[in-house]
Design a protein around this motif. Structure first.
Motif, mmCIF file in Angstrom:
data_model
loop_
_atom_site.group_PDB
_atom_site.id
_atom_site.type_symbol
_atom_site.label_atom_id
_atom_site.label_comp_id
_atom_site.label_asym_id
_atom_site.label_seq_id
_atom_site.Cartn_x
_atom_site.Cartn_y
_atom_site.Cartn_z
ATOM 1 N N ASP A 15 11.630 4.500 0.431
ATOM 2 C CA ASP A 15 12.834 3.787 0.856
ATOM 3 C C ASP A 15 13.133 4.063 2.331
ATOM 4 O OD1 ASP A 15 15.074 2.093 0.169
ATOM 5 O OD2 ASP A 15 16.334 3.881 0.297
ATOM 6 N N LEU A 16 12.944 5.295 2.756
ATOM 7 C CA LEU A 16 13.153 5.653 4.159
ATOM 8 C C LEU A 16 12.255 4.822 5.059
ATOM 9 C CD1 LEU A 16 14.315 7.533 6.391
ATOM 10 C CD2 LEU A 16 12.473 9.131 5.816
ATOM 11 N N VAL A 17 10.987 4.729 4.716
ATOM 12 C CA VAL A 17 10.022 4.000 5.550
ATOM 13 C C VAL A 17 10.247 2.493 5.479
ATOM 14 C CG1 VAL A 17 7.564 3.455 5.822
ATOM 15 C CG2 VAL A 17 8.291 5.820 5.422
ATOM 16 N N GLU A 18 10.512 1.980 4.311
ATOM 17 C CA GLU A 18 10.587 0.527 4.121
ATOM 18 C C GLU A 18 11.960 -0.086 4.403
ATOM 19 O OE1 GLU A 18 8.040 -1.520 3.533
ATOM 20 O OE2 GLU A 18 6.726 0.243 3.662
ATOM 21 N N ARG A 19 13.033 0.683 4.196
ATOM 22 C CA ARG A 19 14.370 0.100 4.309
ATOM 23 C C ARG A 19 15.201 0.659 5.462
ATOM 24 N NH1 ARG A 19 19.345 1.361 3.020
ATOM 25 N NH2 ARG A 19 18.786 3.287 1.966
ATOM 26 N N ILE A 20 15.087 1.947 5.724
ATOM 27 C CA ILE A 20 15.990 2.580 6.681
ATOM 28 C C ILE A 20 15.433 2.560 8.103
ATOM 29 C CG2 ILE A 20 17.164 4.736 7.278
ATOM 30 C CD1 ILE A 20 17.048 5.318 4.178
ATOM 31 N N LEU A 21 14.201 3.009 8.261
ATOM 32 C CA LEU A 21 13.582 3.044 9.589
ATOM 33 C C LEU A 21 13.259 1.629 10.055
ATOM 34 C CD1 LEU A 21 11.245 6.111 9.025
ATOM 35 C CD2 LEU A 21 13.352 6.046 10.377
ATOM 36 N N PRO A 22 13.196 1.411 11.383
ATOM 37 C CA PRO A 22 12.900 0.064 11.891
ATOM 38 C C PRO A 22 11.581 -0.483 11.322
ATOM 39 C CG PRO A 22 13.672 1.469 13.665
ATOM 40 C CD PRO A 22 13.462 2.358 12.465
ATOM 41 N N LYS A 23 11.609 -1.742 10.933
ATOM 42 C CA LYS A 23 10.460 -2.399 10.312
ATOM 43 C C LYS A 23 9.216 -2.303 11.192
ATOM 44 C CE LYS A 23 12.496 -4.524 6.723
ATOM 45 N NZ LYS A 23 12.874 -3.446 5.873
ATOM 46 N N GLY A 24 8.114 -1.898 10.565
ATOM 47 C CA GLY A 24 6.824 -1.870 11.225
ATOM 48 C C GLY A 24 6.553 -0.669 12.112
ATOM 49 N N MET A 25 7.546 0.176 12.348
ATOM 50 C CA MET A 25 7.350 1.327 13.232
ATOM 51 C C MET A 25 6.705 2.511 12.528
ATOM 52 S SD MET A 25 10.734 1.330 15.717
ATOM 53 C CE MET A 25 10.431 2.961 16.308
ATOM 54 N N PHE A 26 6.753 2.532 11.196
ATOM 55 C CA PHE A 26 6.256 3.682 10.445
ATOM 56 C C PHE A 26 5.493 3.219 9.212
ATOM 57 C CE2 PHE A 26 9.900 5.137 12.789
ATOM 58 C CZ PHE A 26 9.493 6.355 13.295
ATOM 59 N N THR A 27 4.549 4.043 8.817
ATOM 60 C CA THR A 27 3.843 3.852 7.553
ATOM 61 C C THR A 27 3.796 5.203 6.846
ATOM 62 O OG1 THR A 27 1.701 4.263 8.592
ATOM 63 C CG2 THR A 27 2.387 1.948 8.367
ATOM 64 N N LEU A 28 3.472 5.160 5.567
ATOM 65 C CA LEU A 28 3.282 6.394 4.812
ATOM 66 C C LEU A 28 1.826 6.811 4.900
ATOM 67 C CD1 LEU A 28 5.361 5.978 1.547
ATOM 68 C CD2 LEU A 28 5.625 7.720 3.302
ATOM 69 N N ASP A 29 1.597 8.093 5.087
ATOM 70 C CA ASP A 29 0.252 8.645 5.070
ATOM 71 C C ASP A 29 -0.260 8.612 3.627
ATOM 72 O OD1 ASP A 29 -1.973 9.739 6.259
ATOM 73 O OD2 ASP A 29 -1.084 11.689 6.682
ATOM 74 N N ALA A 30 -1.525 8.897 3.447
ATOM 75 C CA ALA A 30 -2.138 8.849 2.110
ATOM 76 C C ALA A 30 -1.459 9.777 1.109
ATOM 77 C CB ALA A 30 -3.629 9.185 2.216
ATOM 78 N N ASP A 31 -0.830 10.856 1.593
ATOM 79 C CA ASP A 31 -0.176 11.795 0.680
ATOM 80 C C ASP A 31 1.174 11.301 0.168
ATOM 81 O OD1 ASP A 31 1.541 12.119 2.861
ATOM 82 O OD2 ASP A 31 1.086 14.242 3.152
#
Length: 161
Positions: A49-65
């Motif tokens: 949710d942090l990566v997909e909804r809160i942080l600016p779109k496209g600036m972050f991805t989740l690592d494999a872990d």
């Protein structure tokens, strides 16, 4: 109101250094009645949710872990749009409404302290004591990152006001 407190650092956070419900203080424009532990099963969902909804779109991805957040770049573009938001909010202030209780000046103040307009707080220390801040402090940290840099998520607490 309920929300989340994320502990985030540019370095790995050992579980011994996770913040706790008794080790977090309130920063600028932060306020909560109490903190509570989130369920272990919620952790992955909250990070997503942090990566997909809160942080600016496209600036972050989740690592494999699925625990580590990877910065992809884009701060300059985000900063430009944020400046536009600040200008718009500033233009809404005039001498008739400058002193209104929850008027345009207060809306500008909120936008400065919480540019992501999130109800969530962020503790940016990697030890067990920290200060819960609005998203400005997080975005100041992001502004110093290079593409590919990693952000590590420590404890995730809930709060109630």
């Amino acid at each position: 109101m309920h929300g989340i407190v994320y502990q985030i650092s540019t370095s790995h956070i050992d579980s011994d250094d996770y913040i706790g419900i008794d080790t977090v203080s309130e920063g600028d424009m932060a306020g909560f009645n109490y903190l509570y532990d989130t369920e272990e099963g919620e952790r992955s969902e909250l990070i997503h949710d942090l990566v997909e909804r809160i942080l600016p779109k496209g600036m972050f991805t989740l690592d494999a872990d699925n625990e580590t957040i990877v910065y992809q770049g884009g701060f300059e573009v985000w900063r430009k749009s944020y400046l536009g938001l600040i200008r718009t909010k500033t233009e809404a202030i005039d001498e008739d409404n400058i002193m209104e209780w929850i008027g345009p000046a207060y809306q500008l103040q909120k936008a400065i302290v919480n540019p992501l307009e999130s109800p969530d707080y962020f503790v940016l220390e990697s030890d067990s004591y920290g200060t819960a801040e609005r998203s400005r402090e997080l975005m100041l940290m992001v502004g110093k990152l290079e593409a590919g840099a990693k952000l590590y998520v420590g404890e995730i607490l809930g709060y109630h006001t």
